[in-house]
Design an enzyme around this catalytic site. Structure first.
Site, PDB file in Angstrom:
ATOM      1  N   LYS A 193      -7.479   1.620  -2.150  1.00  0.00           N
ATOM      2  CA  LYS A 193      -6.597   1.579  -0.942  1.00  0.00           C
ATOM      3  C   LYS A 193      -6.828   3.027   0.070  1.00  0.00           C
ATOM      4  O   LYS A 193      -6.930   2.548   1.065  1.00  0.00           O
ATOM      5  CB  LYS A 193      -5.781   0.718  -0.898  1.00  0.00           C
ATOM      6  CG  LYS A 193      -4.339   0.419   0.182  1.00  0.00           C
ATOM      7  CD  LYS A 193      -5.490  -0.560   0.819  1.00  0.00           C
ATOM      8  CE  LYS A 193      -4.694  -1.314   2.363  1.00  0.00           C
ATOM      9  NZ  LYS A 193      -5.240  -1.547   3.235  1.00  0.00           N
ATOM     10  N   LYS A 197       1.372   5.945   8.181  1.00  0.00           N
ATOM     11  CA  LYS A 197       2.020   6.399   6.803  1.00  0.00           C
ATOM     12  C   LYS A 197       1.095   6.028   5.722  1.00  0.00           C
ATOM     13  O   LYS A 197       1.046   6.925   4.651  1.00  0.00           O
ATOM     14  CB  LYS A 197       2.779   4.485   6.318  1.00  0.00           C
ATOM     15  CG  LYS A 197       3.185   5.001   5.146  1.00  0.00           C
ATOM     16  CD  LYS A 197       2.353   3.595   4.353  1.00  0.00           C
ATOM     17  CE  LYS A 197       1.799   1.445   4.602  1.00  0.00           C
ATOM     18  NZ  LYS A 197       1.192   1.128   3.413  1.00  0.00           N
ATOM     19  N   SER A 204       0.386  -1.168   0.284  1.00  0.00           N
ATOM     20  CA  SER A 204       0.142   0.350  -0.227  1.00  0.00           C
ATOM     21  C   SER A 204       0.998   1.450   0.135  1.00  0.00           C
ATOM     22  O   SER A 204       0.876   1.561   0.639  1.00  0.00           O
ATOM     23  CB  SER A 204      -0.870  -0.223   1.448  1.00  0.00           C
ATOM     24  OG  SER A 204      -1.429  -1.340   0.797  1.00  0.00           O
TER      25      SER A 204
HETATM   26  P1  NAD Z   1       5.800  -6.384   7.316  1.00  0.00           P
HETATM   27  O1  NAD Z   1       7.026  -4.539   7.652  1.00  0.00           O
HETATM   28  O2  NAD Z   1       5.319  -7.356   8.145  1.00  0.00           O
HETATM   29  O3  NAD Z   1       6.498  -6.648   5.934  1.00  0.00           O
HETATM   30  C1  NAD Z   1       7.132  -6.117   5.350  1.00  0.00           C
HETATM   31  C2  NAD Z   1       8.045  -6.264   4.642  1.00  0.00           C
HETATM   32  O4  NAD Z   1       8.800  -6.452   3.677  1.00  0.00           O
HETATM   33  C3  NAD Z   1       9.139  -7.297   6.091  1.00  0.00           C
HETATM   34  O5  NAD Z   1       9.699  -8.159   6.297  1.00  0.00           O
HETATM   35  C4  NAD Z   1      11.062  -6.250   5.012  1.00  0.00           C
HETATM   36  O6  NAD Z   1      12.326  -7.043   5.860  1.00  0.00           O
HETATM   37  C5  NAD Z   1      10.567  -6.498   3.754  1.00  0.00           C
HETATM   38  N1  NAD Z   1      11.314  -5.229   2.873  1.00  0.00           N
HETATM   39  C6  NAD Z   1      11.330  -3.920   3.322  1.00  0.00           C
HETATM   40  N2  NAD Z   1      12.107  -4.030   1.959  1.00  0.00           N
HETATM   41  C7  NAD Z   1      12.741  -4.915   1.383  1.00  0.00           C
HETATM   42  C8  NAD Z   1      13.066  -4.433   0.051  1.00  0.00           C
HETATM   43  N3  NAD Z   1      14.369  -3.542  -0.264  1.00  0.00           N
HETATM   44  N4  NAD Z   1      13.029  -5.689   0.032  1.00  0.00           N
HETATM   45  C9  NAD Z   1      13.028  -6.564  -0.564  1.00  0.00           C
HETATM   46  N5  NAD Z   1      12.115  -7.021   1.384  1.00  0.00           N
HETATM   47  C10 NAD Z   1      12.158  -5.387   2.118  1.00  0.00           C
HETATM   48  O7  NAD Z   1       4.468  -5.276   6.846  1.00  0.00           O
HETATM   49  P2  NAD Z   1       3.532  -6.195   6.404  1.00  0.00           P
HETATM   50  O8  NAD Z   1       2.466  -6.001   6.746  1.00  0.00           O
HETATM   51  O9  NAD Z   1       3.548  -7.307   5.371  1.00  0.00           O
HETATM   52  O10 NAD Z   1       2.109  -4.871   5.258  1.00  0.00           O
HETATM   53  C11 NAD Z   1       2.612  -5.009   4.006  1.00  0.00           C
HETATM   54  C12 NAD Z   1       2.369  -4.446   3.093  1.00  0.00           C
HETATM   55  O11 NAD Z   1       1.031  -4.200   3.126  1.00  0.00           O
HETATM   56  C13 NAD Z   1       2.013  -2.677   3.634  1.00  0.00           C
HETATM   57  O12 NAD Z   1       2.963  -1.661   2.522  1.00  0.00           O
HETATM   58  C14 NAD Z   1       1.041  -2.383   4.044  1.00  0.00           C
HETATM   59  O13 NAD Z   1       0.578  -1.179   4.805  1.00  0.00           O
HETATM   60  C15 NAD Z   1      -0.003  -3.436   3.306  1.00  0.00           C
HETATM   61  N6  NAD Z   1      -1.059  -3.733   4.570  1.00  0.00           N
HETATM   62  C16 NAD Z   1      -0.827  -4.382   4.916  1.00  0.00           C
HETATM   63  C17 NAD Z   1      -1.692  -5.472   6.302  1.00  0.00           C
HETATM   64  C18 NAD Z   1      -2.199  -5.752   7.645  1.00  0.00           C
HETATM   65  O14 NAD Z   1      -2.668  -5.671   8.496  1.00  0.00           O
HETATM   66  N7  NAD Z   1      -0.173  -6.103   8.116  1.00  0.00           N
HETATM   67  C19 NAD Z   1      -2.917  -4.750   5.942  1.00  0.00           C
HETATM   68  C20 NAD Z   1      -3.449  -4.652   3.966  1.00  0.00           C
HETATM   69  C21 NAD Z   1      -2.227  -4.169   3.473  1.00  0.00           C
END
Ligand code: NAD
Length: 299
Positions: free
Chosen positions: A172, A240, A96
């Site tokens: 979103k 964010k 997102s």
């Molecule tokens: P998270 O922080 O758990 O996971 C993100 C991952 O990305 C981490 O493991 C990190 O090591 C990795 N990362 C960061 N930079 C990187 C790079 N350059 N190359 C490779 N990997 C990299 O976050 P999440 O909760 O999984 O969320 C991910 C996305 O999904 C976000 O944009 C969030 O807003 C969206 N989202 C999350 C949820 C939720 O409930 N957690 C729900 C809907 C949408």
């Protein structure tokens, strides 16, 4: 089809596992979440050595990282996806991020012959595990058509929101505004009920099937009543998203009154060491002002 998966956090890990379950060949990588990478490899994925390595072995790469700078780093950084991309590679960014950033990244990718679609999701970790996310896509319709079936493995609904890159992320942002304001309304209302001497659990049971009921209420009010603020969706990620919503709203001249108010609540939580709480922790802001903790037993 060989699917690269970059970013194996709370969401990426179960999404990658669902692709494997559905029979897709997955090449996975995350430079920081080693335990999650091990788990996905254990489930059958090939271990990527870098984002570039993943790209060199994939027909399409999915990115699922926190925000715009992380997507830029994953795609254009050292040993990034663009560096390893073979001819005809497509990228589906499921993070997102700000719609304008999506557009800019897609334009930069196009110069390198890479096509891109934004496909952020709603539903959180439980729906990522069940493969029942809502997926909102922006980008050329033929690219959507090419990957609709694959995205359907991770989502219960997959909707093409527009041909313009960023259309998925605009959708979103609308989702995130509604979720944030809804959580704040629940916190405000259930604190009111408890302070008036009515059991908040009874209030929940009485109203959840009526007009006020919502998926947000069903998911978040039980967490508030259990005082379970384990994420789920972290306060810092919602900050964010609302920053992106405010920035987008301000650039368009669109009024963001409720969003601004909830953003201040989330910022207060961040400043008080609750940035890693679930966003249902907005309740704590009200509890601090009211001097009373929401509790099933207290009423
Ligand atoms: P998270 O922080 O758990 O996971 C993100 C991952 O990305 C981490 O493991 C990190 O090591 C990795 N990362 C960061 N930079 C990187 C790079 N350059 N190359 C490779 N990997 C990299 O976050 P999440 O909760 O999984 O969320 C991910 C996305 O999904 C976000 O944009 C969030 O807003 C969206 N989202 C999350 C949820 C939720 O409930 N957690 C729900 C809907 C949408």
């Amino acid at each position: 089809m060989k699917v690269g998966f970059v970013g194996l956090g709370i969401m990426g890990k179960p999404m990658a596992k669902n692709l494997l379950k559905a029979g897709y060949e997955v090449i996975a990588y995350d430079p920081f979440a080693k335990a999650n990478l091990d788990e996905v490899v254990e489930a059958g994925a090939a271990r990527g050595e870098s984002n570039a390595d993943v790209a060199s072995k994939s027909d399409v790469v999915i990115t699922m990282v926190p925000n715009s700078p992380n997507v830029k780093e994953a795609v254009f950084g050292t040993a990034g996806i663009a560096e390893g991309a073979k001819e005809g590679l497509d990228i589906i960014d499921m993070s997102s991020i700000a719609p304008l950033a999506s557009k800019a990244i897609a334009e930069e990718c196009a110069k390198k012959g890479i096509r891109m679609m934004d496909a952020p999701v709603s539903g959180g970790e439980p729906k990522a595990i069940d493969g029942t996310l809502s997926i909102m896509c922006g980008g050329p319709k033929d690219l959507f058509d090419k990957y609709e079936e694959m995205l359907g493995v991770m989502g219960a609904s997959v909707v093409h929101c527009g041909d313009v890159n960023g259309a998925g992320n605009t959708t979103k942002l609308a989702n995130q505004v509604i979720v944030a304001v809804n959580i704040a309304a629940c916190a405000e209302a259930f604190e009111l009920a408890q302070m008036a001497g009515v059991d908040p659990e009874k209030v929940f049971q009485a109203i959840r099937g009526g007009l006020a009921g919502s998926t947000v209420m069903d998911a978040k009010v039980p967490m508030m009543l259990d005082r379970n603020f384990k994420p789920g969706f972290r306060v810092d990620l919602h900050i964010k998203d609302l920053n992106n919503a405010l920035e987008t709203g301000h650039s368009l001249g669109s009024a963001m009154i409720l969003t601004s108010a909830v953003q201040e609540m989330l910022q207060w939580l961040h400043n008080n060491d609750c940035g890693s709480n679930d966003h249902s922790g907005i309740l704590k802001y009200y509890e601090r002002i009211n001097g009373t903790a929401l509790n099933r037993k207290d009423a």
